[in-house]
Design a protein around this motif. Structure first.
Motif, mmCIF file in Angstrom:
data_model
loop_
_atom_site.group_PDB
_atom_site.id
_atom_site.type_symbol
_atom_site.label_atom_id
_atom_site.label_comp_id
_atom_site.label_asym_id
_atom_site.label_seq_id
_atom_site.Cartn_x
_atom_site.Cartn_y
_atom_site.Cartn_z
ATOM 1 N N ILE A 179 0.731 -1.167 -0.196
ATOM 2 C CA ILE A 179 0.271 -0.287 0.154
ATOM 3 C C ILE A 179 0.769 1.236 0.004
ATOM 4 O O ILE A 179 -0.063 2.689 -0.220
ATOM 5 N N GLY A 180 2.770 1.310 0.014
ATOM 6 C CA GLY A 180 3.214 1.763 -0.573
ATOM 7 C C GLY A 180 4.401 1.607 0.147
ATOM 8 O O GLY A 180 4.886 0.738 -0.212
ATOM 9 N N THR A 181 5.508 3.247 0.665
ATOM 10 C CA THR A 181 6.845 2.909 0.390
ATOM 11 C C THR A 181 7.411 3.768 1.829
ATOM 12 O O THR A 181 6.648 4.492 1.948
ATOM 13 N N ILE A 182 8.820 3.271 2.279
ATOM 14 C CA ILE A 182 9.140 4.179 3.355
ATOM 15 C C ILE A 182 10.288 4.354 2.384
ATOM 16 O O ILE A 182 10.832 3.217 2.414
ATOM 17 N N THR A 183 10.929 5.710 2.693
ATOM 18 C CA THR A 183 12.514 5.818 1.833
ATOM 19 C C THR A 183 12.733 6.979 2.617
ATOM 20 O O THR A 183 12.266 7.782 2.875
ATOM 21 N N LEU A 184 14.312 6.161 2.846
ATOM 22 C CA LEU A 184 14.714 6.466 3.898
ATOM 23 C C LEU A 184 16.236 7.787 2.843
ATOM 24 O O LEU A 184 17.143 6.693 2.178
ATOM 25 N N GLY A 185 17.012 9.002 3.433
ATOM 26 C CA GLY A 185 17.960 9.270 1.846
ATOM 27 C C GLY A 185 19.052 9.418 3.183
ATOM 28 O O GLY A 185 18.720 10.729 4.358
ATOM 29 N N GLY A 186 19.832 9.485 3.113
ATOM 30 C CA GLY A 186 21.484 9.629 4.208
ATOM 31 C C GLY A 186 22.213 10.492 3.380
ATOM 32 O O GLY A 186 22.585 10.190 2.570
ATOM 33 N N SER A 187 23.096 11.345 4.161
ATOM 34 C CA SER A 187 24.832 12.409 3.291
ATOM 35 C C SER A 187 25.924 11.479 3.385
ATOM 36 O O SER A 187 26.683 12.364 3.271
ATOM 37 N N GLY A 188 25.599 10.764 4.633
ATOM 38 C CA GLY A 188 26.581 9.397 3.985
ATOM 39 C C GLY A 188 27.595 10.216 5.358
ATOM 40 O O GLY A 188 28.820 9.592 5.896
ATOM 41 N N GLU A 189 27.491 10.858 7.101
ATOM 42 C CA GLU A 189 27.691 11.675 7.825
ATOM 43 C C GLU A 189 28.434 9.967 8.995
ATOM 44 O O GLU A 189 29.528 10.001 9.319
ATOM 45 N N HIS A 190 27.641 9.469 8.575
ATOM 46 C CA HIS A 190 26.877 8.068 9.801
ATOM 47 C C HIS A 190 27.573 6.756 8.513
ATOM 48 O O HIS A 190 27.631 5.892 9.296
ATOM 49 N N GLY A 191 27.986 6.923 7.653
ATOM 50 C CA GLY A 191 28.153 5.843 6.921
ATOM 51 C C GLY A 191 27.325 5.701 5.970
ATOM 52 O O GLY A 191 25.791 6.199 6.215
ATOM 53 N N PRO A 192 27.258 4.904 5.388
ATOM 54 C CA PRO A 192 26.441 4.571 4.019
ATOM 55 C C PRO A 192 24.559 3.007 4.609
ATOM 56 O O PRO A 192 25.488 2.711 5.844
ATOM 57 N N PHE A 193 24.085 3.474 4.029
ATOM 58 C CA PHE A 193 23.260 2.565 4.604
ATOM 59 C C PHE A 193 23.230 1.556 4.999
ATOM 60 O O PHE A 193 23.707 0.877 3.533
ATOM 61 N N SER A 194 23.355 -0.007 5.772
ATOM 62 C CA SER A 194 23.578 -1.370 5.432
ATOM 63 C C SER A 194 22.337 -2.328 5.691
ATOM 64 O O SER A 194 20.878 -1.856 5.444
ATOM 65 N N LEU A 195 22.606 -3.382 5.403
ATOM 66 C CA LEU A 195 21.786 -4.441 5.296
ATOM 67 C C LEU A 195 21.030 -4.219 6.266
ATOM 68 O O LEU A 195 20.089 -4.939 7.128
ATOM 69 N N LEU A 196 21.616 -3.902 8.122
ATOM 70 C CA LEU A 196 20.134 -4.434 9.256
ATOM 71 C C LEU A 196 19.882 -2.905 9.100
ATOM 72 O O LEU A 196 18.897 -3.115 9.301
ATOM 73 N N ASP A 197 20.153 -1.680 8.244
ATOM 74 C CA ASP A 197 18.567 -1.194 8.286
ATOM 75 C C ASP A 197 18.294 -1.187 6.939
ATOM 76 O O ASP A 197 16.813 -1.053 7.670
ATOM 77 N N LEU A 198 18.360 -1.742 6.541
ATOM 78 C CA LEU A 198 17.022 -2.716 5.046
ATOM 79 C C LEU A 198 16.562 -3.293 6.246
ATOM 80 O O LEU A 198 15.258 -3.188 5.841
ATOM 81 N N SER A 199 16.994 -5.098 7.247
ATOM 82 C CA SER A 199 15.954 -5.176 8.173
ATOM 83 C C SER A 199 15.107 -4.481 8.229
ATOM 84 O O SER A 199 13.958 -5.144 8.469
ATOM 85 N N VAL A 200 16.075 -3.700 9.520
ATOM 86 C CA VAL A 200 14.826 -2.644 10.389
ATOM 87 C C VAL A 200 13.643 -2.037 9.746
ATOM 88 O O VAL A 200 12.642 -1.904 10.126
ATOM 89 N N CYS A 201 13.802 -1.618 8.641
ATOM 90 C CA CYS A 201 13.093 -0.757 7.988
ATOM 91 C C CYS A 201 11.930 -1.921 7.191
ATOM 92 O O CYS A 201 10.821 -0.809 7.400
ATOM 93 N N GLN A 202 12.773 -2.242 6.757
ATOM 94 C CA GLN A 202 11.383 -3.810 6.266
ATOM 95 C C GLN A 202 10.133 -4.309 7.346
ATOM 96 O O GLN A 202 9.034 -3.803 6.958
ATOM 97 N N ARG A 203 10.854 -4.334 8.576
ATOM 98 C CA ARG A 203 10.055 -4.364 10.282
ATOM 99 C C ARG A 203 9.095 -3.434 9.665
ATOM 100 O O ARG A 203 7.662 -3.604 10.297
#
Length: 675
Positions: free
Chosen positions: A392-416
């Motif tokens: 029914i929709g999407t969640i999109t996150l955008g980061g500047s890299g100040e704390h490193g690029p998004f990881s698979l752990l970030d992806l897993s958390v956001c999927q849940r």
């Protein structure tokens, strides 16, 4: 001298030139852009343009030493490249990474296989991308070596470095390549690409500072009796801290979404976006299919119907005035075909772009500017919002890299989080839909408007219970009778569709029987007989209204209902008789009776037991005494304002928490001059 170019190569050079100039233009508008570096890059582009114009129609010169290398030579070169003690990148003429060594992969906090095949500039922050692309093009065309300051997007945080670019010819390759050598920098540095001595001094100073800092740390640890080694790897601790932080974020989102006050789609979505923007990313976009389009069937991972396109619901960014203005602009940019949110919505599959280098990845604003560049995002992830049946929709996150690029752990958390948010949105929409159905059904049980009766003024109030979405059992009506007019107010035991059916039978039964029965007792007796087959009983009060001189006579029939109230024009209050038994319980029904005469200015008030039984936080009931006091205090006000005053008093008393429906119906005799 640069090599000669044939027409086809010139066209390719011109296309690359146009692309790099456009990127330089966007880069110059960034808040932390290096104006000097951008200017130097622009001058380089001018030189390249002139060189391309001079070589149109020329023959491409051969490059010496392009014969096939032997296998031994290739093996030696590969070994030297891989084991070099400095980060090395081998780039093709378009800036793509052909190969990196282990040192370069460690610098970026990733693997060599992940880096290969991607654009070299994708691993740099936005402010240095455009100048770097121009310098790469210059090295390829002119063969002139240069050094440029670069901020790499490392695994945990940005890494400032100085990169030396040199053109090389590889045997067996038709085009020249570029070797990029990265050296450390202690602070973000900004200088011209031609200032090679300054760059060398910076690299040397950086190296010296790092060695001194490491030795100082080792000496401090030894003096404290702690055994340590320079360069101790703390990545394990950082990984654990990162994992704990993301689990905390997941727990906070879960608790927030399950909180009862958030049983509202808009509130839930905004709170979720704000938490993610605070804890995981600089920018958050949440897109959803509107409820009017989301109703109906569908398969997981697909839209529900042909026009079920997602719309941008929420955009959250940094908490500053410029970001808030940008968020308002981005809120008007719905996901478009080809963008990452659209692709994830259509496929139902999450996507991670740890190093995003596609300007149109998140779409473009109406003025043509890429959203990705405007928010300064170098890393993007997008997950579907699913309600258990469909996307029914999407969640999109955008980061500047100040704390490193998004990881698979970030992806897993956001999927849940996407699954949790989808279930809450589904529950909220179901709740709202049921509330709308209940409100529609409830409205059908009440008159749309009250009739105009000569010589009297009518007013009514209905307030549904705060909790639940089921249809209430209260009803009221005003209608013509055989000898005048009738007023009825009743309450069916229970709630829901079954109670609504009984309510309709009672209300319309009273109205119908009053057409040929005169006395309220006779009308209630007939309705009682019709309700004997139902599983619910009904309390009611029926008033027959007939003119009498300058006033009216009221004949009451009571069926186990709270007594009617008469508010005299001078504020004196009288309560009518109570009595009778509820309708639908016994065959030998007998109603309670009373007769009242109302003079001009007098008011008759009928009400449900929800008024008397409303409770405050201490479980004390509103009661009849408070009701009579409120009516007396507003006796001279118009009848509609009188009922409004009772409603306000009641809601204030129970702090807006009504446990039962409330209905009131009032009739006031008008003075003769207004008849």
């Amino acid at each position: 001298m640069p090599e000669q170019l044939d027409p086809e190569s010139v066209l390719r050079e011109v296309a690359g030139l146009e692309e790099r100039i456009e990127e330089l233009r966007r880069s110059a508008g960034l808040p932390d852009a290096d104006a000097r570096a951008t200017l130097d890059a622009a001058m380089v582009e001018l030189e390249l343009a002139l060189a391309a114009l001079r070589t149109i129609g020329g023959e491409q010169s051969g490059a010496p030493g392009r014969s096939a290398a032997t296998e031994d030579e290739r093996r030696v070169l590969k070994t030297v490249f891989t084991d070099a003690p400095v980060p090395l990148f081998l780039l093709d003429r378009d800036g793509g990474v052909r190969r990196v060594n282990r040192q370069a992969a460690e610098l970026l906090g990733t693997s060599t296989g992940y880096v290969s095949g991607k654009q070299f500039t994708a691993f740099c922050d936005l402010a240095t991308r455009a100048p770097l692309r121009s310098q790469l093009a210059a090295v390829i065309r002119t063969g002139r070596r240069c050094r440029v300051p670069v901020r790499f997007l490392g695994g945990e945080r940005p890494v400032d470095a100085i990169v030396t670019l040199a053109r090389v010819w590889i045997r067996g390759e038709p085009d020249p390549m570029v070797v990029a050598v990265a050296g450390p920098a202690t602070t973000p540095i900004r200088f011209s690409a031609t200032s090679e001595p300054a760059a060398e001094r910076e690299v040397e100073a950086a190296s010296t500072a790092r060695v001194q800092a490491a030795r100082a740390a080792e000496a401090s640890a030894k003096s404290s009796g702690v055994s340590t080694t320079v360069g101790v790897d703390t990545s394990g601790d950082e990984a654990i801290a990162s994992l704990v932080h993301r689990m905390d974020v997941l727990g906070a989102v879960t608790e927030m979404l399950l909180d009862e006050p958030v049983f509202n789609e808009t509130v839930a979505v905004r709170r979720c976006a704000r938490l993610l923007a605070t804890e995981l990313a600089e920018w958050v976009f949440i897109d959803l299919v509107p409820q009017r389009k989301a109703e109906g069937g569908g398969q997981p991972g697909t839209a529900r119907n042909g026009d079920a396109d997602p719309l941008r619901y929420v955009v959250m960014g940094p908490e500053d005035e410029a970001a808030e203005e940008a968020a308002r602009r981005f809120s008007e940019v719905d996901p478009a075909p080809g963008t990452l949110p659209w692709t994830v919505f259509e496929s139902g599959q999450s996507a991670l772009r740890a190093h995003a280098d596609e300007p149109d990845l998140l779409g473009t604003c109406p003025d043509g500017q890429p959203v990705l560049s405007l928010i300064g995002a170098t890393s993007v992830l997008c997950v579907p919002v699913t309600d258990g049946d469909a996307t029914i929709g999407t969640i999109t996150l955008g980061g500047s890299g100040e704390h490193g690029p998004f990881s698979l752990l970030d992806l897993s958390v956001c999927q849940r989080i996407g699954r949790y948010l989808g279930l809450v949105v589904r529950a909220a929409r179901l709740y709202r839909r049921r509330a709308e159905v209940a409100a529609t059904l409830q409205a059908s049980l009440l008159p749309r408007t009250l009739p105009e009766i000569e010589g009297v003024e009518l007013a009514a109030r209905y307030t549904s219970a705060t909790h639940g979405t089921e249809v209430g059992g209260d009803f009221y009506d005003a209608f013509r009778t055989k000898d005048g007019w009738g007023l009825v107010l009743g309450d069916v035991c229970g709630k829901g569709e079954d109670a609504a059916a009984v309510t309709a039978t009672a209300r319309h039964g009273v109205r119908l029987v009053s057409r040929w029965r005169t006395h309220p007792a006779e009308v209630l007796a007939a309705v009682n007989e019709a309700l004997l087959t139902e599983d619910r009983f009904v309390t009611a009060v029926l008033a027959g209204i007939t003119p009498r001189g300058e006033g009216v006579r009221v004949t009451l029939g009571i069926a186990g209902h709270p007594p009617a109230i008469v508010v005299r024009a001078d504020g004196v209050i009288r309560t009518a008789s109570r009595g009778g038994v509820p309708l639908g319980l016994f065959e030998d029904f007998e109603a309670g009776l009373d007769t009242l005469d109302l003079a001009p200015g007098d008011t008759l008030v009928l009400h449900s037991d929800g008024v008397l039984e409303a409770c405050d936080v201490g479980r004390r009931q509103y009661g009849q005494a408070r009701l009579l006091e409120t009516l007396a205090a507003h006796a001279v006000e118009p009848v509609d304002e009188m009922l409004s005053a009772v409603e306000r008093s009641l809601l204030d008393f129970c702090d807006g928490d009504l446990r039962d429906d409330v209905s009131m119906l009032a009739l006031r005799v008008l003075p003769p001059s207004l008849n």
